[in-house]
Design a protein around this motif. Structure first.
Motif, PDB file in Angstrom:
ATOM      1  N   GLU A  81       0.758  -1.406   0.048  1.00 49.72           N
ATOM      2  CA  GLU A  81       0.094  -0.141   0.229  1.00 49.72           C
ATOM      3  C   GLU A  81       0.827   0.934   0.281  1.00 49.72           C
ATOM      4  N   ARG A  84       1.469   2.018  -3.467  1.00 46.20           N
ATOM      5  CA  ARG A  84       0.099   2.335  -4.594  1.00 46.20           C
ATOM      6  C   ARG A  84       0.570   4.010  -4.182  1.00 46.20           C
ATOM      7  N   ARG A  85       0.667   4.536  -2.399  1.00 44.00           N
ATOM      8  CA  ARG A  85       0.770   6.258  -2.553  1.00 44.00           C
ATOM      9  C   ARG A  85       2.100   6.407  -3.045  1.00 44.00           C
ATOM     10  N   GLN A  88       0.582   7.197  -6.671  1.00 44.22           N
ATOM     11  CA  GLN A  88      -0.509   8.187  -6.542  1.00 44.22           C
ATOM     12  C   GLN A  88       0.368  10.057  -6.731  1.00 44.22           C
ATOM     13  N   HIS A  95      -6.878  10.183  -5.423  1.00 42.18           N
ATOM     14  CA  HIS A  95      -7.278   9.806  -4.742  1.00 42.18           C
ATOM     15  C   HIS A  95      -6.147   7.868  -5.129  1.00 42.18           C
ATOM     16  N   GLU A  96      -6.086   7.720  -4.178  1.00 38.90           N
ATOM     17  CA  GLU A  96      -4.607   6.757  -3.677  1.00 38.90           C
ATOM     18  C   GLU A  96      -5.894   5.442  -4.435  1.00 38.90           C
ATOM     19  N   TYR A 248      -4.538   3.856 -13.703  1.00 41.44           N
ATOM     20  CA  TYR A 248      -4.917   4.724 -13.173  1.00 41.44           C
ATOM     21  C   TYR A 248      -6.283   5.250 -13.647  1.00 41.44           C
TER      22      TYR A 248
END
Ligand code: PMP
Length: 417
Positions: A81, A84-85, A88, A95-96, A248
């Motif tokens: 995670e 993911r950020r 991002q 938003h993630e 995305y």
């Protein structure tokens, strides 16, 4: 052929040596000679930090994500995670949960074609692509159009390999449900005016998917500034591992689109009568994900950030222009694609030689280039050629390598004529 201004300063050269030492494969010998790797558009090489983190994952916390309460699973989930950020932040997504992990650009585009198609495309509708798309931004739309009774429209290009924007505007009518274009052509190196394309399509409420497979490693991308609806890219073309990529998508679209694949992770509840689906991003991440590769991709992004995209772009632009000048000194050579705005790929043909023969002669000199249609067969048809020789650059390439390429092509001309 080259003047003093073209010779890089000692400080810059030291930087390049340091950078090259980060990529172990660049020290490889091929047929006893130093490898000259100019096939970066096909895949880039990986820095030590990416290799290390993937090794550590398997040695120290290999575990499935999002499922276990135990220590290893928590650690793997956290790393997944965090990645993911990191993605991002890299593309500045709002938003993630707008970042979906896939196995690459191809899967990302297939996901949109299939899922968006089911929800929004009906008989009589159309999708716009461009004449310079990679097969993976053509065939998924063809499959979907065939299934739904829609048609595919194509933005034409000029002889330089630039999109005809006036013609694009003519194609935008009420039947168009989506525009899907590449940011950078893998074959021609053309950088397309994607912001203009997005603005023009949005003026008629048409969403846009951008294939960023050849842009994400060269050009800073801000999805909120671009206001792009979908962006697809692959980890292996940005110094990360294979088998990982990103889709995305704007939250509003992803929320409305049905799941692409069914399985674990993407569900909220399952019964034999009916299943309900998980929230974003998990709705689109069925099954055990590519955990190692996602973590590797995140470290590749750290590497790019530490190097600086501005530096990367500047170095690559220097290399491309140096290479174009050098190649143009070969009388028999014809560049395929001479767009004003270009990124790291240069395609060419020499005299009447077949690209494959040139590629083989270069290979014997340890110079790795790509030959063929580069998964852009319709583009080859437009130029009426069987394929090209393509040299594609990364910031770790050097002027010395460009000199070897030019010398190698001259040798090929001599041997083949
Ligand atoms: N689009 C473009 C412009 C590409 O260059 C490529 C890879 N050559 C792809 C899509 C497909 O990427 P992948 O094979 O990593 O899914």
């Amino acid at each position: 052929m080259f003047n003093d201004n073209d010779i890089i300063t000692k400080a810059a050269k030291l930087d390049i040596e340091k950078i090259r030492s980060d990529f172990p494969i660049l020290q490889t010998l091929v047929y006893g000679q130093p490898l000259v790797y100019l096939d970066n558009a096909a895949t880039t090489q990986k820095p030590k930090s990416v290799l290390k983190v993937m090794d550590e994952y398997y040695k120290e916390y290999n575990s499935n994500v999002h499922r276990g309460v135990h220590y290893l699973s928590q650690k793997a989930t956290d790393a997944f995670e965090v990645a993911r950020r990191n993605v991002q932040a890299y593309i500045n997504a709002k938003h993630e949960h707008e970042v979906i992990f896939t196995k690459g650009t191809t899967e990302s585009i297939n996901l949109v074609a299939s899922s968006f198609g089911k929800r929004f495309v009906k008989a009589g509708d159309s999708i716009i692509i461009s004449a310079m798309e990679h097969h993976s931004n053509i065939v998924p739309w063809q499959l979907m159009c065939e299934e739904r009774g829609a048609t595919l429209k194509v933005i034409p290009i000029n002889q330089k390999g630039e999109l005809l924007m006036d013609e694009f505007e003519q194609l935008l009518d009420e039947t168009v449900k989506l525009v899907a274009v590449t940011f950078v052509s893998n074959t021609l190196g053309t950088v397309n005016p994607v912001k203009e394309i997005i603005d023009k399509a949005h003026a008629q409420n048409i969403p846009v998917l951008v294939d960023a497979a050849q842009a994400i490693q060269h050009i800073g991308i801000d999805v909120q500034y671009l206001d792009v609806d979908f962006l697809a890219f692959s980890g292996h073309k940005m110094y990360g591992p294979t088998a990982v990529g990103v889709l995305y998508g704007k939250e509003k679209w992803l929320n409305e689109m049905p799941p692409y694949q069914g399985g674990g992770e993407m569900i909220k509840t399952v019964s034999f009568k009916k299943s309900t689906y998980n929230v974003l991003p998990f709705k689109f991440e069925a099954g055990t994900p590519n955990v190692t590769e996602v973590i590797g991709l995140s470290v590749a992004i750290d590497y790019i950030n530490a190097t600086g995209l501005d530096y990367i772009r500047e170095r690559e632009q220097q290399l491309i222009h140096y290479a174009i000048d050098g190649l143009k000194s070969i009388a028999e050579l014809r560049l395929i694609g001479e767009a004003k705005e270009r990124a790291a790929s240069i395609s060419f043909l020499v005299g009447n030689t077949h690209p494959f023969d040139v590629g083989e002669i270069l290979d014997k000199q340890a110079i790795a280039v790509r030959t063929g249609h580069h998964c852009t067969e319709p583009l080859m048809d437009i130029f009426k050629i069987p394929g090209t020789v393509r040299a594609s650059f990364a910031f770790y390439n050097t002027e010395e390598e460009v000199d070897k390429l030019v010398k190698g092509v001259k040798k090929a001309v001599t041997l083949l004529s």
